[in-house]
Motif scaffolding. Structure first.
Motif, short mmCIF file in Angstrom:
data_model
loop_
_atom_site.label_atom_id
_atom_site.label_comp_id
_atom_site.label_asym_id
_atom_site.label_seq_id
_atom_site.Cartn_x
_atom_site.Cartn_y
_atom_site.Cartn_z
N LYS A 71 -18.42 -12.74 40.22
CA LYS A 71 -18.45 -14.20 40.05
C LYS A 71 -17.31 -14.89 40.80
CE LYS A 71 -19.77 -14.42 35.32
NZ LYS A 71 -19.68 -15.15 34.08
N VAL A 80 -19.04 -17.14 45.38
CA VAL A 80 -19.14 -18.48 45.96
C VAL A 80 -18.32 -18.61 47.25
CG1 VAL A 80 -18.67 -20.94 45.57
CG2 VAL A 80 -19.81 -19.59 43.81
N TYR A 109 -25.63 -19.19 36.99
CA TYR A 109 -24.53 -19.12 37.95
C TYR A 109 -25.04 -19.35 39.37
CZ TYR A 109 -20.70 -17.24 40.73
OH TYR A 109 -19.70 -17.09 41.65
N MET A 110 -26.12 -18.68 39.74
CA MET A 110 -26.65 -18.78 41.10
C MET A 110 -27.20 -20.18 41.38
SD MET A 110 -26.08 -16.15 42.92
CE MET A 110 -27.23 -16.39 44.26
N ALA A 126 -24.13 -22.42 41.80
CA ALA A 126 -23.47 -22.08 43.05
C ALA A 126 -24.28 -22.57 44.24
CB ALA A 126 -23.25 -20.58 43.14
N SER A 127 -25.60 -22.40 44.19
CA SER A 127 -26.45 -22.84 45.30
C SER A 127 -26.48 -24.37 45.41
CB SER A 127 -27.85 -22.27 45.18
OG SER A 127 -28.50 -22.76 44.02
N ILE A 156 -23.13 -25.21 47.10
CA ILE A 156 -23.21 -24.84 48.52
C ILE A 156 -24.17 -25.77 49.25
CG2 ILE A 156 -23.95 -23.03 50.13
CD1 ILE A 156 -21.22 -22.47 48.89
#
Length: 168
Positions: free
Chosen positions: A7, A11, A58-59, A62-63, A66
């Protein structure tokens, strides 16, 4: 290395992949003298491996982060990548059971996801009048080279990324 440690570096690694995407795309565009448009999607490849190891929440967060950075970095309009990148991650989770079983199915998953992402990006840009593009040009000089470079990157990066994300 467990989920907790990944984790912390995932990122920044995704961010670095986004920056390398842009630089490789510019280099390839320059080498081809503008004849072909190469869109490197290393970020998408890294996200594919992250999906196998990290939680959905989380993904997706994070995406989204980003994607917002990509919007400012690539086109300066907030919203296109902020929608597309999390959508691709969500699609990866949706198709996780069918696509991510081995290298062969991940390869075809990557081809499908790159194609969907590029078509979605161009469609949104056409919808809002940010670009104009001929269909034949899109397929022959944009999508073809993009798939070619991403296939090569998948072949080169599969085993190092598998080790990096410690996938069983």
């Amino acid at each position: 290395m467990g989920k907790k440690r990944i984790k912390y570096w995932a990122v920044p690694l995704f961010f670095l992949a986004m920056l390398v995407d842009a630089q490789l795309s510019r280099i390839l565009l320059s080498v081809s003298k503008g004849e072909y448009i190469w869109d490197v999607n290393l970020l998408l490849l890294f996200l594919m491996f992250g999906v196998k190891k990290l939680s959905k929440r989380y993904m997706l967060l994070a995406s989204l982060a980003i994607g917002i950075v990509c919007d400012f970095y690539y086109i300066g309009v907030l919203g296109i990548y902020a929608v597309i990148v999390p959508l691709m991650v969500w699609l990866m989770y949706l198709l996780y059971d069918m696509i991510y079983q081995n290298a062969f199915t991940m390869f075809f998953g990557m081809v499908i996801l790159v194609t969907l992402q590029e078509v979605a990006l161009v469609s949104i840009q056409l919808l809002f009048g940010l670009t104009t593009i001929n269909g034949a040009f899109f397929v022959a000089r944009f999508l073809g080279p993009t798939l070619l470079i991403n296939i090569a990157l998948f072949i080169v990066g599969y085993f190092p990324l598998k080790k990096l994300f410690i996938l069983e």
